[in-house]
Scaffold this motif. Structure first.
Motif: not given
Length: 467
Positions: A220-221, A231-234, A276-278, A297-300
């Protein structure tokens, strides 16, 4: 032999004394050591050949169990040159009585030492291991029995029922297995005593292999407000649920627990913008994934902080606001959709607000930075007091009215020009009609008052009565 006397004599016959040589080489071998319940080796003639006596030998074997003093004859099969003892459960001494002619000889005694059975040969350890990981050490308990303190160890493994293989070099009390590729059985053979006469095999210790989990983070980005969750999906396969995932941007890390096999959606609060990676994926058996793919990929986005100051009691219909400008864009708005105006604009943090009616007004200052929003509310009470009224019962301006404070407790005290109290009410309801405490009309004049609102400090003023 000749006997003599004074008058008679006689001569006896001759006696031949034959001297036989002593029996020699009556040896019966060496001492033995066996485990209880076993049969000793056959007792045989030792080195050398029996000689002596008349050369015709007969035998009688004798035994003496430990703890006894007397030898007993072995009547059953104990008259041969060799003897086969039966099963023994206690240490026993043997000797052979050899006879030839008039000669008798007892051999030195032979000791058959009985060792107790080996007991306590048990194994312990971790019966599970993650695939590709070196198993934990298998611990062998300290045994008793055999020749105390003198033991020899042999370790064996098996992957097929009943087929055991000796593990080369594994001859210690404990054993560290090699990396396994399939479910494997191990056992320990403990040997002790002469010729390893005492042997004990442990029960098999089985080590099962747990598969490693496999984790995929769906790419995701996205952007979020600082302090918010992403919220991310695994997608997790293999291994044993529940799972724990750690994600990291290389500097910080967050943990997400209690994930199930298959598709999962979970949230965490990132501290920094980044990818962010596992970092790790661990299952319920403690097995860690080696296959970990995907990234987030996260932008705060920073969240503004709205401040509007304290509420106020405003006399009149205008008030200069005092919001503290942070960053981003701000805007004023009336909560109750009142008809209010802001000058020069509702986007100015210190705008002057004008209300259409007196009373309580809630004004909201809202700041936004992209989609991140914060707001604060200020409570303002607008009111108005008049300086004159005409209590002449014409229905117009007959009472001293204070506008905008109907929902608040008012305490009103009125004095004449000489400082004498002429009227008071601790819960004023806009109902003073210019009379004194006795209900008599006061003369037209200027009067002075103190007004307290909700018990706060008094507001001083004057009022003119003119009929």
């Amino acid at each position: 032999m000749l006997f003599r006397s004074d008058c008679c004599k006689d001569t006896s016959n001759f006696i031949k004394a034959t001297v036989q040589q002593a029996i020699e080489n009556n040896y019966i071998g060496s001492d033995q050591e066996i485990c209880t319940g076993q049969t000793p080796a056959r007792l045989t003639q030792g080195t050398g050949t029996l000689t002596g006596g008349n050369g015709i030998f007969t035998f009688l074997w004798q035994q003496r169990p430990t703890g006894t003093q007397n030898w007993s004859d072995i009547t059953a099969s104990g008259n041969q040159v060799e003897y086969q003892p039966g099963v023994l459960t206690q240490t026993t001494y043997y000797r052979r009585k050899t006879m030839a002619g008039v000669c008798i000889n007892y051999s030195d005694s032979l000791t058959t030492t009985i060792l107790p059975s080996i007991t306590g040969n048990t194994l312990s350890g971790n019966p599970e291991v993650c695939n590709g990981i070196l198993p934990a050490e298998i611990w062998g308990a300290n045994v008793t029995g055999g020749k105390q303190g003198i033991y020899r160890y042999v370790w064996q493994d098996s992957t097929a029922s009943g087929v055991w293989n000796i593990i080369s070099g594994a001859n210690e009390n404990n054993f560290i297995p090699y990396i396994l590729s399939q479910k494997t059985y191990f056992r320990r053979i403990v040997k002790s005593g002469q010729s390893d006469c005492c042997i004990s095999s442990s029960n098999p210790f089985v080590i099962s292999i747990n598969p490693l989990p496999v984790g995929l983070l769906i790419n995701i980005d996205t952007a979020i407000c600082k302090g918010g969750a992403i919220y991310v999906a695994f997608n997790i396969s293999s291994g044993n649920a529940p799972y724990k995932v750690k994600v990291s941007d290389g500097n910080t890390q967050d943990s997400i627990a209690n994930l199930n096999q298959g598709f999962n959606k979970a949230g965490f609060i990132p501290q920094n913008s980044g990818t962010y990676n596992i970092l790790s994926l661990t299952d319920n058996k403690g097995c860690s994934a080696t296959q970990k793919e995907g990234s987030a990929k996260v932008r705060i986005v920073a969240v503004p902080h709205a401040e509007v100051g304290e509420g106020a009691l405003v006399e009149g219909k205008q008030y200069k606001l005092s919001a503290v400008r942070d960053f981003g864009n701000g805007q004023w708005k009336a909560m109750e959709d009142d008809q209010v105006t802001f000058q020069p604009s509702d986007t100015v943090h210190n705008a002057v607000v004008t209300v259409n009616n007196y009373g309580l007004h809630h004004l909201i200052w809202k700041e936004n930075n992209e989609f991140c929003v914060d707001s604060a509310t200020v409570e303002l009470i607008f009111w108005m007091r008049y300086t004159a009224f005409s209590p002449n019962n014409d229905g117009k301006n007959d009472y001293f009215v204070i506008e905008g404070l109907n929902d608040y407790r008012m305490e009103l005290t009125v004095f004449n020009r000489w400082g004498n109290e002429v009227y008071s009410s601790d819960n004023y309801q806009n109902n003073w009609d210019g009379t004194n405490k006795s209900g008599n009309p006061l003369p037209d004049d200027t009067y002075f008052y103190i007004l307290k609102i909700d018990g706060n400090k008094g507001h001083k003023g004057y009022i003119v009565i003119r009929r």
